[in-house]
Scaffold this motif. Structure first.
Motif, PDB file in Angstrom:
ATOM      1  N   ALA A  42       0.289  -0.908  -0.003  1.00 21.30           N
ATOM      2  CA  ALA A  42      -0.106   0.080  -0.185  1.00 21.30           C
ATOM      3  C   ALA A  42       0.468   1.386  -0.485  1.00 21.30           C
ATOM      4  CB  ALA A  42      -0.707  -0.030   1.165  1.00 21.30           C
ATOM      5  N   ALA A  43       1.900   1.022   1.072  1.00 15.80           N
ATOM      6  CA  ALA A  43       2.931   2.114   0.831  1.00 15.80           C
ATOM      7  C   ALA A  43       3.572   2.358  -0.829  1.00 15.80           C
ATOM      8  CB  ALA A  43       4.307   2.293   1.729  1.00 15.80           C
ATOM      9  N   THR A  44       3.849   1.430  -1.411  1.00 14.77           N
ATOM     10  CA  THR A  44       4.530   1.455  -2.178  1.00 14.77           C
ATOM     11  C   THR A  44       3.546   1.768  -3.992  1.00 14.77           C
ATOM     12  OG1 THR A  44       4.785  -0.314  -3.187  1.00 14.77           O
ATOM     13  CG2 THR A  44       7.014   0.319  -2.216  1.00 14.77           C
ATOM     14  N   GLY A  45       2.296   1.144  -3.779  1.00  8.50           N
ATOM     15  CA  GLY A  45       1.169   1.274  -4.567  1.00  8.50           C
ATOM     16  C   GLY A  45       1.558  -0.101  -5.440  1.00  8.50           C
ATOM     17  N   HIS A  46       2.090  -0.505  -5.283  1.00  5.37           N
ATOM     18  CA  HIS A  46       2.297  -1.896  -5.744  1.00  5.37           C
ATOM     19  C   HIS A  46       2.312  -3.555  -5.795  1.00  5.37           C
ATOM     20  CE1 HIS A  46       5.685   0.834  -7.263  1.00  5.37           C
ATOM     21  NE2 HIS A  46       4.955   1.124  -8.530  1.00  5.37           N
ATOM     22  N   HIS A  47       1.442  -4.571  -6.366  1.00  3.27           N
ATOM     23  CA  HIS A  47       0.476  -5.592  -5.207  1.00  3.27           C
ATOM     24  C   HIS A  47       2.253  -6.441  -5.711  1.00  3.27           C
ATOM     25  CE1 HIS A  47      -3.513  -5.116  -6.442  1.00  3.27           C
ATOM     26  NE2 HIS A  47      -3.251  -4.435  -7.402  1.00  3.27           N
ATOM     27  N   PHE A  48       1.651  -7.157  -4.193  1.00  2.00           N
ATOM     28  CA  PHE A  48       2.907  -7.703  -3.803  1.00  2.00           C
ATOM     29  C   PHE A  48       4.049  -7.657  -3.610  1.00  2.00           C
ATOM     30  CE2 PHE A  48      -0.262 -10.451  -5.947  1.00  2.00           C
ATOM     31  CZ  PHE A  48      -0.508 -11.312  -4.966  1.00  2.00           C
ATOM     32  N   ALA A  49       4.913  -6.480  -3.256  1.00  2.00           N
ATOM     33  CA  ALA A  49       5.615  -5.195  -3.010  1.00  2.00           C
ATOM     34  C   ALA A  49       6.586  -5.848  -2.191  1.00  2.00           C
ATOM     35  CB  ALA A  49       6.177  -3.828  -2.869  1.00  2.00           C
ATOM     36  N   ARG A  50       6.160  -5.766  -1.432  1.00  2.00           N
ATOM     37  CA  ARG A  50       6.904  -6.608   0.583  1.00  2.00           C
ATOM     38  C   ARG A  50       7.724  -7.260   0.734  1.00  2.00           C
ATOM     39  NH1 ARG A  50       5.459  -7.862   6.882  1.00  2.00           N
ATOM     40  NH2 ARG A  50       7.243  -7.892   6.927  1.00  2.00           N
ATOM     41  N   PRO A  51       9.574  -6.934   0.236  1.00  2.00           N
ATOM     42  CA  PRO A  51      10.668  -7.491   0.038  1.00  2.00           C
ATOM     43  C   PRO A  51      10.574  -9.610   0.534  1.00  2.00           C
ATOM     44  CG  PRO A  51      11.296  -5.200   0.719  1.00  2.00           C
ATOM     45  CD  PRO A  51       9.364  -5.920   0.734  1.00  2.00           C
ATOM     46  N   GLY A  52      10.586 -10.112   0.053  1.00  2.00           N
ATOM     47  CA  GLY A  52      10.698 -10.802   1.209  1.00  2.00           C
ATOM     48  C   GLY A  52       9.438 -12.074  -0.083  1.00  2.00           C
ATOM     49  N   ASN A  53       8.298 -11.622  -0.245  1.00  2.00           N
ATOM     50  CA  ASN A  53       7.073 -12.008  -0.989  1.00  2.00           C
ATOM     51  C   ASN A  53       7.937 -12.422  -2.298  1.00  2.00           C
ATOM     52  OD1 ASN A  53       4.752 -12.290  -3.285  1.00  2.00           O
ATOM     53  ND2 ASN A  53       3.558 -11.378  -0.647  1.00  2.00           N
ATOM     54  N   ARG A  54       7.042 -14.107  -3.029  1.00  2.00           N
ATOM     55  CA  ARG A  54       7.768 -14.000  -3.837  1.00  2.00           C
ATOM     56  C   ARG A  54       6.662 -14.572  -4.934  1.00  2.00           C
ATOM     57  NH1 ARG A  54       8.515 -19.345   0.168  1.00  2.00           N
ATOM     58  NH2 ARG A  54       6.092 -18.596   0.816  1.00  2.00           N
ATOM     59  N   VAL A 155      -6.876 -23.014  -6.665  1.00  2.00           N
ATOM     60  CA  VAL A 155      -5.938 -22.113  -5.934  1.00  2.00           C
ATOM     61  C   VAL A 155      -4.848 -22.463  -5.307  1.00  2.00           C
ATOM     62  CG1 VAL A 155      -6.872 -22.545  -3.108  1.00  2.00           C
ATOM     63  CG2 VAL A 155      -8.727 -22.473  -4.248  1.00  2.00           C
ATOM     64  N   LEU A 156      -3.714 -21.046  -5.514  1.00  2.00           N
ATOM     65  CA  LEU A 156      -2.642 -21.372  -5.574  1.00  2.00           C
ATOM     66  C   LEU A 156      -2.205 -20.928  -3.917  1.00  2.00           C
ATOM     67  CD1 LEU A 156      -1.232 -18.375  -8.756  1.00  2.00           C
ATOM     68  CD2 LEU A 156      -1.087 -21.824  -7.972  1.00  2.00           C
ATOM     69  N   PRO A 157      -0.795 -21.237  -3.591  1.00  2.00           N
ATOM     70  CA  PRO A 157      -0.293 -21.450  -2.496  1.00  2.00           C
ATOM     71  C   PRO A 157      -0.312 -19.594  -1.768  1.00  2.00           C
ATOM     72  CG  PRO A 157       0.912 -22.389  -3.724  1.00  2.00           C
ATOM     73  CD  PRO A 157      -0.683 -22.285  -4.344  1.00  2.00           C
ATOM     74  N   ASN A 158      -0.460 -19.183  -0.649  1.00  2.00           N
ATOM     75  CA  ASN A 158       0.607 -17.700  -0.675  1.00  2.00           C
ATOM     76  C   ASN A 158       1.723 -17.421  -0.757  1.00  2.00           C
ATOM     77  OD1 ASN A 158       0.513 -15.010   1.091  1.00  2.00           O
ATOM     78  ND2 ASN A 158      -0.985 -15.431   2.411  1.00  2.00           N
ATOM     79  N   PRO A 159       1.825 -16.419  -1.701  1.00  2.00           N
ATOM     80  CA  PRO A 159       3.101 -16.320  -1.903  1.00  2.00           C
ATOM     81  C   PRO A 159       3.697 -15.347  -0.426  1.00  2.00           C
ATOM     82  CG  PRO A 159       2.039 -14.275  -3.367  1.00  2.00           C
ATOM     83  CD  PRO A 159       1.192 -15.802  -2.703  1.00  2.00           C
ATOM     84  N   SER A 160       3.216 -14.839   0.208  1.00  2.00           N
ATOM     85  CA  SER A 160       3.912 -14.495   1.427  1.00  2.00           C
ATOM     86  C   SER A 160       5.549 -14.379   1.929  1.00  2.00           C
ATOM     87  CB  SER A 160       3.807 -13.882   1.888  1.00  2.00           C
ATOM     88  OG  SER A 160       3.994 -12.918   3.740  1.00  2.00           O
ATOM     89  N   GLY A 161       6.689 -14.103   1.919  1.00  2.00           N
ATOM     90  CA  GLY A 161       7.446 -14.297   3.046  1.00  2.00           C
ATOM     91  C   GLY A 161       6.867 -15.295   4.393  1.00  2.00           C
TER      92      GLY A 161
END
Length: 191
Positions: A42-54, A155-161
């Motif tokens: 949300a801070a960057t405005g880009h989906h799946f942007a958090r470092p470590g998200n796969r 349904v795919l696995p959650n790509p969060s780190g």
């Protein structure tokens, strides 16, 4: 690969409750739906942007994209027949901060979105959120018997780190299974 300034901790914290616009439109092969945006996204405005998200590495390693994309390149996805949305639009630090009622309401909104744009597949990234949002208590990773908004669901696995159950190679394998299914019904090559 493009880079951008990383948001400060204060900017990330201030992003609580923000939303990110969907990347949707006609002719999508796959509409990927995350659970909800992270504060970093949300801070960057880009989906799946958090470092470590796969998400982005899995998208590339599975063959959906010709190279590893940076989250800031998300606007090129629709030209590849790919879109991104979320079950719940509100950004939180962790998905477990969402209530069951928010997930159910988000599922209704996602159903309407799928019905409107009619992608070849709707890919929900997170089996637990899918089970709650759509009252499918026994759902598992992979293709689902039911459709959402008339669209086949995968349904795919959650790509969060934070998801320790799947490492990057396992995520890429699951994404590749979806790509094979998409190619079977829509063999148009990706750019």
């Amino acid at each position: 690969m493009p880079s951008e300034r990383r948001p400060s901790p204060a900017e990330v914290a201030a992003a609580a409750g923000r939303t990110i616009p969907d990347l949707v439109g006609p002719g999508l092969r796959v509409l990927f739906s995350g659970i909800n945006p992270s504060l970093y996204s949300a801070a960057t405005g880009h989906h799946f942007a958090r470092p470590g998200n796969r998400f982005w590495p899995a998208l590339h390693l599975s063959g959906f994209t010709p190279r590893l994309l940076h989250p800031s390149e998300q606007f090129g996805l629709p030209a590849m027949g790919l879109g991104i949305t979320n079950v719940v639009a509100r950004a939180t630090a962790r998905a477990d901060e969402l209530s069951a009622a928010e997930l159910v309401e988000g599922g209704e909104i996602l159903t309407a979105l799928a019905d409107r744009w009619r992608p070849r597949y709707l890919a929900v990234l997170g089996v637990t959120a899918y089970r709650t949002a759509f009252a499918r208590r026994t759902a598992a990773i992979g293709p689902q018997e039911e459709t959402i908004g008339g669209v086949p669901v995968w349904v795919l696995p959650n790509p969060s780190g934070l998801n320790a159950h799947f490492q990057l190679d396992g995520l890429a394998t699951e994404f590749a299974r979806l790509l094979a299914a998409v190619d079977a019904v829509d063999p148009a090559p990706l750019p």
